[in-house]
Design a protein around this motif. Sequence first.
Motif, PDB file in Angstrom:
ATOM      1  N   THR A 263      34.815 -46.639 -10.987  1.00  0.00           N
ATOM      2  CA  THR A 263      34.561 -47.061 -12.363  1.00  0.00           C
ATOM      3  C   THR A 263      35.815 -47.530 -13.080  1.00  0.00           C
ATOM      4  N   ARG A 264      36.911 -46.807 -12.913  1.00  0.00           N
ATOM      5  CA  ARG A 264      38.129 -47.152 -13.637  1.00  0.00           C
ATOM      6  C   ARG A 264      38.640 -48.531 -13.233  1.00  0.00           C
ATOM      7  N   SER A 265      38.686 -48.820 -11.945  1.00  0.00           N
ATOM      8  CA  SER A 265      39.165 -50.131 -11.507  1.00  0.00           C
ATOM      9  C   SER A 265      38.213 -51.242 -11.925  1.00  0.00           C
ATOM     10  N   LEU A 266      36.910 -50.961 -11.866  1.00  0.00           N
ATOM     11  CA  LEU A 266      35.929 -51.975 -12.233  1.00  0.00           C
ATOM     12  C   LEU A 266      35.891 -52.232 -13.732  1.00  0.00           C
ATOM     13  N   SER A 267      36.531 -51.360 -14.504  1.00  0.00           N
ATOM     14  CA  SER A 267      36.584 -51.583 -15.951  1.00  0.00           C
ATOM     15  C   SER A 267      37.630 -52.626 -16.313  1.00  0.00           C
ATOM     16  N   GLY A 268      38.366 -53.089 -15.314  1.00  0.00           N
ATOM     17  CA  GLY A 268      39.296 -54.191 -15.534  1.00  0.00           C
ATOM     18  C   GLY A 268      40.498 -53.812 -16.371  1.00  0.00           C
ATOM     19  N   MET A 269      41.016 -54.802 -17.085  1.00  0.00           N
ATOM     20  CA  MET A 269      42.212 -54.615 -17.904  1.00  0.00           C
ATOM     21  C   MET A 269      41.822 -54.191 -19.315  1.00  0.00           C
ATOM     22  N   ALA A 270      42.600 -53.293 -19.878  1.00  0.00           N
ATOM     23  CA  ALA A 270      42.336 -52.829 -21.240  1.00  0.00           C
ATOM     24  C   ALA A 270      42.948 -53.793 -22.251  1.00  0.00           C
ATOM     25  N   VAL A 271      42.271 -53.968 -23.364  1.00  0.00           N
ATOM     26  CA  VAL A 271      42.836 -54.768 -24.453  1.00  0.00           C
ATOM     27  C   VAL A 271      44.138 -54.130 -24.929  1.00  0.00           C
ATOM     28  N   LEU A 272      44.117 -52.816 -25.042  1.00  0.00           N
ATOM     29  CA  LEU A 272      45.317 -52.057 -25.393  1.00  0.00           C
ATOM     30  C   LEU A 272      45.531 -50.967 -24.358  1.00  0.00           C
ATOM     31  N   ASN A 273      46.726 -50.914 -23.801  1.00  0.00           N
ATOM     32  CA  ASN A 273      47.060 -49.884 -22.820  1.00  0.00           C
ATOM     33  C   ASN A 273      48.495 -49.455 -23.077  1.00  0.00           C
ATOM     34  N   GLY A 274      48.646 -48.406 -23.875  1.00  0.00           N
ATOM     35  CA  GLY A 274      49.988 -48.009 -24.273  1.00  0.00           C
ATOM     36  C   GLY A 274      50.621 -49.100 -25.124  1.00  0.00           C
ATOM     37  N   LYS A 275      51.800 -49.547 -24.728  1.00  0.00           N
ATOM     38  CA  LYS A 275      52.479 -50.617 -25.463  1.00  0.00           C
ATOM     39  C   LYS A 275      51.874 -51.994 -25.179  1.00  0.00           C
ATOM     40  N   TYR A 276      51.128 -52.113 -24.095  1.00  0.00           N
ATOM     41  CA  TYR A 276      50.650 -53.427 -23.661  1.00  0.00           C
ATOM     42  C   TYR A 276      49.404 -53.865 -24.428  1.00  0.00           C
ATOM     43  N   ALA A 277      49.440 -55.106 -24.909  1.00  0.00           N
ATOM     44  CA  ALA A 277      48.316 -55.673 -25.659  1.00  0.00           C
ATOM     45  C   ALA A 277      47.918 -57.006 -25.041  1.00  0.00           C
ATOM     46  N   ARG A 278      46.606 -57.210 -24.937  1.00  0.00           N
ATOM     47  CA  ARG A 278      46.069 -58.454 -24.369  1.00  0.00           C
ATOM     48  C   ARG A 278      45.100 -59.076 -25.378  1.00  0.00           C
ATOM     49  N   PRO A 279      45.613 -59.813 -26.340  1.00  0.00           N
ATOM     50  CA  PRO A 279      44.754 -60.355 -27.408  1.00  0.00           C
ATOM     51  C   PRO A 279      43.750 -61.400 -26.942  1.00  0.00           C
ATOM     52  N   PHE A 280      44.002 -62.030 -25.785  1.00  0.00           N
ATOM     53  CA  PHE A 280      43.167 -63.150 -25.351  1.00  0.00           C
ATOM     54  C   PHE A 280      42.053 -62.751 -24.383  1.00  0.00           C
ATOM     55  N   LEU A 281      41.783 -61.475 -24.218  1.00  0.00           N
ATOM     56  CA  LEU A 281      40.781 -61.065 -23.230  1.00  0.00           C
ATOM     57  C   LEU A 281      39.372 -61.544 -23.572  1.00  0.00           C
ATOM     58  N   GLN A 282      39.140 -61.917 -24.820  1.00  0.00           N
ATOM     59  CA  GLN A 282      37.825 -62.440 -25.198  1.00  0.00           C
ATOM     60  C   GLN A 282      37.794 -63.966 -25.214  1.00  0.00           C
ATOM     61  N   LEU A 283      38.913 -64.591 -24.881  1.00  0.00           N
ATOM     62  CA  LEU A 283      38.988 -66.051 -24.877  1.00  0.00           C
ATOM     63  C   LEU A 283      38.972 -66.577 -23.446  1.00  0.00           C
ATOM     64  N   THR A 284      38.464 -67.778 -23.271  1.00  0.00           N
ATOM     65  CA  THR A 284      38.397 -68.371 -21.937  1.00  0.00           C
ATOM     66  C   THR A 284      39.644 -69.195 -21.651  1.00  0.00           C
TER      67      THR A 284
END
Length: 320
Positions: free
Chosen positions: A145-166
Motif C-alpha cells: 500500500t505505501r509504495s502504491l500510494s506514490g509520491m506525497a504532496v508534502l513529505n517532510g521538507k519536500y513539496a511537490r506543488p505540481f502533482l495535480q498538473l499534467t
Amino acid sequence: MSSALLELRNAVRPFLENLSAGDCAIVAVSGGADSLALAYALIKEAPDLAINLIAVTVDHQLQSGSADQAAKVQVELKAMGYQEVIIEKVSVKEESGLEADARAARYAALDAIAKAYGATQIFLGHTRDDQAETVLLGLARGSGTRSLSGMAVLNGKYARPFLQLTREQIVAACNEVGLKPWNDPHNENAKFSRVRVRNSVLPVMESEIGPGIAAALARSAAILRDDADALDEMAQAVISRVDLKDLDCAALAELPRAIRSRVLRAAIYSAGAPGGSLSADHLSAVESLVTSWHGQGEASLPGGVKVARISGRLSLLARP
C-alpha cells in the motif's frame, strides 16, 4: 496572464503562504520542463511573500557535457531572477541501479544544502504523469500500500506543488513564457523502466482502455495514501507499547496482517537492517515464524539481522 501560467502560480502559492516571511526555500532544477516551470512560478510568487529562494541544479556527472548543461541551467535561472543558483556535483555509486542511486545522491545533496542554508522547504517538479508512472512501477514490483500510494504532496521538507498538473499543462506554460527546457537523453533511454512505462505502457493503456488513465492512477494513489497513513498510525500504536527486540508471537498473530507486517518491518529496521533493504521475501520469512511455525531455523536478513523464534517469542539481533 495565460491560463496555463495561472495554473502553475496558483499551484505554488499555497505552499509559499504556509511559510513565514524571511524563510528560505530551495527549488531543485534539472533544466527539464517540469522543474523550469516550477522555478518560474516560484520566482513570480515568492517576492510578494518575502520568501528567499535558492535554486539548485544537481550535476550527476553521468553524461558527457553535464557540467556545460548545468552551467546553462544556471544562466537561465539567473535570467529568470534567481540571485543564488548552486551547481552541486555528485558522484553516483551504481549499487542498486542507476535510477535509484542517482535519486539517492540527488536527495542527499538537496538535504545537505537545505541544512547548510536553513531551508524550510525543498520544491520538486513532479507532475501527475510522474505519479501515474510511479504507481504502475509499484504494481509491476508487487509493492504494498505505501509504495502504491506514490509520491506525497508534502513529505517532510519536500513539496511537490505540481502533482495535480499534467506534463501537457507544464509544457504549454513553458511555451507561453518562452522557457526552453532541456530534454535529458536519459528520459528517452528505454533501458530505464520508468522510460518504458512513460513511452510505451501508458500510451497503450490510454489507447486500449481509454483516456484518463494517468488521472485514475493518481486518484488511486491518493486513496491508498490515506489507507497507508491510517494503517501506519494503528501500527505505531502497537509499536509504542512493545519491545521490538523481543516480541510475543501469540500477540503478533492476533494482529491483522497489515498491522503485523508493519510492526515486523519496524522491528527489523530497528535491529539494524539498512533502510529500504527489506523485500517481500524477507518479510515473509519472518512472518512464517509467527503464523506458520513448525520449528524452522532463524531468518537471515540484510545488515546481519537474525530473527529467531525462541519459547514463543521473536528475538531480533544484529550479528556481524
